[in-house]
Design a protein around this motif. Structure first.
Motif, short mmCIF file in Angstrom:
data_model
loop_
_atom_site.label_atom_id
_atom_site.label_comp_id
_atom_site.label_asym_id
_atom_site.label_seq_id
_atom_site.Cartn_x
_atom_site.Cartn_y
_atom_site.Cartn_z
N HIS A 1 -7.78 9.31 -7.80
CA HIS A 1 -7.01 9.84 -8.93
C HIS A 1 -7.72 10.95 -9.70
CE1 HIS A 1 -4.17 6.58 -8.32
NE2 HIS A 1 -5.16 5.72 -8.41
N ASP B 1 0.79 4.29 -2.77
CA ASP B 1 0.73 5.73 -2.48
C ASP B 1 1.81 6.49 -3.26
OD1 ASP B 1 -1.40 5.41 -0.75
OD2 ASP B 1 -0.16 5.37 1.05
N GLN B 2 3.00 5.91 -3.33
CA GLN B 2 4.09 6.56 -4.06
C GLN B 2 3.78 6.60 -5.56
OE1 GLN B 2 7.10 8.09 -2.72
NE2 GLN B 2 6.73 8.90 -4.78
N ALA C 1 0.83 -1.21 0.00
CA ALA C 1 0.00 0.00 0.00
C ALA C 1 0.86 1.26 0.00
CB ALA C 1 -0.93 -0.01 1.20
N ARG C 2 1.98 1.23 0.69
CA ARG C 2 2.87 2.40 0.69
C ARG C 2 3.43 2.67 -0.70
NH1 ARG C 2 4.31 0.39 5.94
NH2 ARG C 2 6.08 -0.78 5.09
N THR D 1 0.88 6.75 -6.83
CA THR D 1 -0.16 7.76 -6.99
C THR D 1 0.44 9.16 -7.11
OG1 THR D 1 -1.75 6.41 -5.76
CG2 THR D 1 -2.21 8.76 -5.92
N VAL D 2 1.48 9.41 -6.33
CA VAL D 2 2.18 10.70 -6.42
C VAL D 2 2.81 10.86 -7.80
CG1 VAL D 2 4.14 12.03 -5.52
CG2 VAL D 2 2.61 10.82 -3.94
N HIS E 1 -9.44 12.60 -5.28
CA HIS E 1 -9.80 11.30 -4.70
C HIS E 1 -9.89 10.29 -5.84
CE1 HIS E 1 -10.71 12.84 -0.67
NE2 HIS E 1 -11.28 13.87 -1.28
N LEU F 1 -6.83 -1.48 -3.97
CA LEU F 1 -5.48 -1.08 -4.39
C LEU F 1 -5.19 -1.54 -5.81
CD1 LEU F 1 -3.48 -1.88 -1.13
CD2 LEU F 1 -4.12 0.38 -1.99
N SER G 1 -6.90 0.66 -8.26
CA SER G 1 -6.15 1.90 -8.36
C SER G 1 -4.95 1.73 -9.29
CB SER G 1 -5.68 2.34 -6.97
OG SER G 1 -4.88 3.50 -7.03
#
Length: 408
Positions: free
Chosen positions: A292, A117-118, A113-114, A120-121, A290, A160, A163
């Protein structure tokens, strides 16, 4: 017909038109396009609208990507790196339903999940190379998780995975791999259905509508979005969360895009008004991101400008582009896209200095998005044709895109 990165969209349209046996006038009559517009696009004097490209491609039984020359492979090592993950993503999407024991053991879900998140950035910043380097492993591991886990953990993994499939869809479509994007659209819907999350399903439907947009089947796309809007509204209730408002508003904005490309002014106005009403629900009047998607007052204004270009109200689009100042909090991918649209509007009103500035700003804000965007590349070609003597900045920008267009 082979395609070169140095060819213009107009030269490709002319070549394919001749192969199909059309004169310019016959092509205009058959495609219901303006003869003057066809002549100017083929001569490199005018940027085509998305509606023009879709109509031309459909008439010639081609894809838009064949007319724009995508994917742009380039000749630099950086170009090779950005395209490198595509083969791996294609293989993972192909094997999505194979038995879990055929897959390597994934890392703990919280660790994965981390990295999501990266990723996504990176996607929000249009950092395609960095995004692509993360996605194959994430897709592989999360696919294993949804096959191996159960209960809430499986639902979390599926969200996830949905996403990541959306991010992979974005990468494939931005780089011009339309066939892969279509497959990833289906995988996104599969993962979203496993997540049992109405917002993930809303994202999947929002993405699916793009396929109808590409096919120029705007009426079906708008109907699908309307159905998705109703289903999502029913799922989230009368007091939706900010995340739900973002999805609902984004559906309205996609309807704006499709209605404007269909050149339906009444529908465009209606969906813009609906989007503005939904934007009033966004806290503090600041656009939120939210799932994306970005929604609020500013992104609604961005879509309004793009719609005015498609509706051929280029003076209105240019005036609104000059007046709109995007906050730094807006994702770079949205700022870059808007700046490219602003350049299109400025070229249409023959303000080439403003167009050049917009493209330079787009390059600064989202360099990889700008480098691989067909409208940005074509805009530079148009500028090159009108700055043969005093266009040093244009020539420099042209060279940055990877092809020396100054002698074309």
């Amino acid at each position: 017909m082979t395609s070169s990165s140095d060819e213009t969209v107009g030269s490709r349209i002319a070549a394919y038109r001749k192969l199909a046996g059309y004169t310019q006038r016959e092509f205009a009559d058959h495609a219901h396009l303006s003869l003057g517009a066809i002549r100017k696009v083929e001569q490199g004097e005018r940027l085509p609208t998305y509606g023009f490209l879709n109509t031309a491609a459909r008439t010639l039984s081609l894809t838009v990507e064949e007319l724009t020359g995508q994917p742009y492979r380039g000749s630099e090592r950086a170009d090779a790196r950005v395209h490198a993950p595509i083969a791996a993503i294609r293989g993972i999407a192909r094997a999505y339903d194979l038995p879990p024991e055929w897959r390597p053991a994934p890392r703990p879900l919280e660790t994965i999940a981390r990295d999501v998140d990266q990723a996504t950035v990176y996607r929000a910043a249009a950092r395609y190379t960095a995004l692509g380097e993360l996605l194959p492993t994430l897709l592989e591991e999360l696919t294993a998780c949804v096959h191996q886990l159960d209960g809430k953990s499986k639902g979390h993994a599926a969200r996830l995975l949905a996403s990541c499939y959306y991010m992979a869809y974005t990468l494939a479509s931005r780089l011009g791999y339309l066939d892969l994007a279509s497959i990833l659209e289906e995988r996104l819907h599969w993962a979203a259905s496993l997540a049992e999350d109405p917002l993930s399903i809303g994202l999947a439907q929002w993405t699916r509508a793009n396929g109808f947009q590409i096919a120029k089947d705007y009426s079906t796309g708008i109907r699908l979005l309307e159905q998705s809007y109703g289903q999502l509204w029913e799922s989230v209730g009368a007091n939706p969360s900010t995340a739900a408002v973002t999805l609902l508003g984004s559906i309205r904005l996609r309807q704006v895009t499709q209605a404007s490309r269909a050149r339906d002014e009444n529908a465009t106005t209606y969906y813009l008004e609906e989007a503005r009403r939904m934007a009033e629900r966004v806290p503090n009047g600041v656009d939120h991101v939210h799932y994306h998607l970005t929604f609020g007052v500013v992104n609604t204004a961005v879509h309004d400008i793009a719609a005015q270009i498609e509706l051929r109200h280029v003076d209105v689009a240019a005036a609104r582009a000059r007046a709109l100042h995007l906050p730094a909090s807006m994702p770079r991918t949205r700022r870059g896209h808007h700046l490219i649209d602003a350049a299109r509007a400025f070229i249409a009103i023959d303000d080439r200095d403003a167009a050049l500035l917009s493209l330079q700003q787009a390059r600064a804000v989202a360099p990889q998005q700008t480098r691989y965007h067909p409208m940005a590349r074509e805009a530079v070609r148009v500028l090159v044709g009108h700055h043969r003597r005093a266009g040093e900045e244009v020539r420099a920008l042209s060279a940055w895109f990877g092809s020396d267009l100054t002698e074309k």
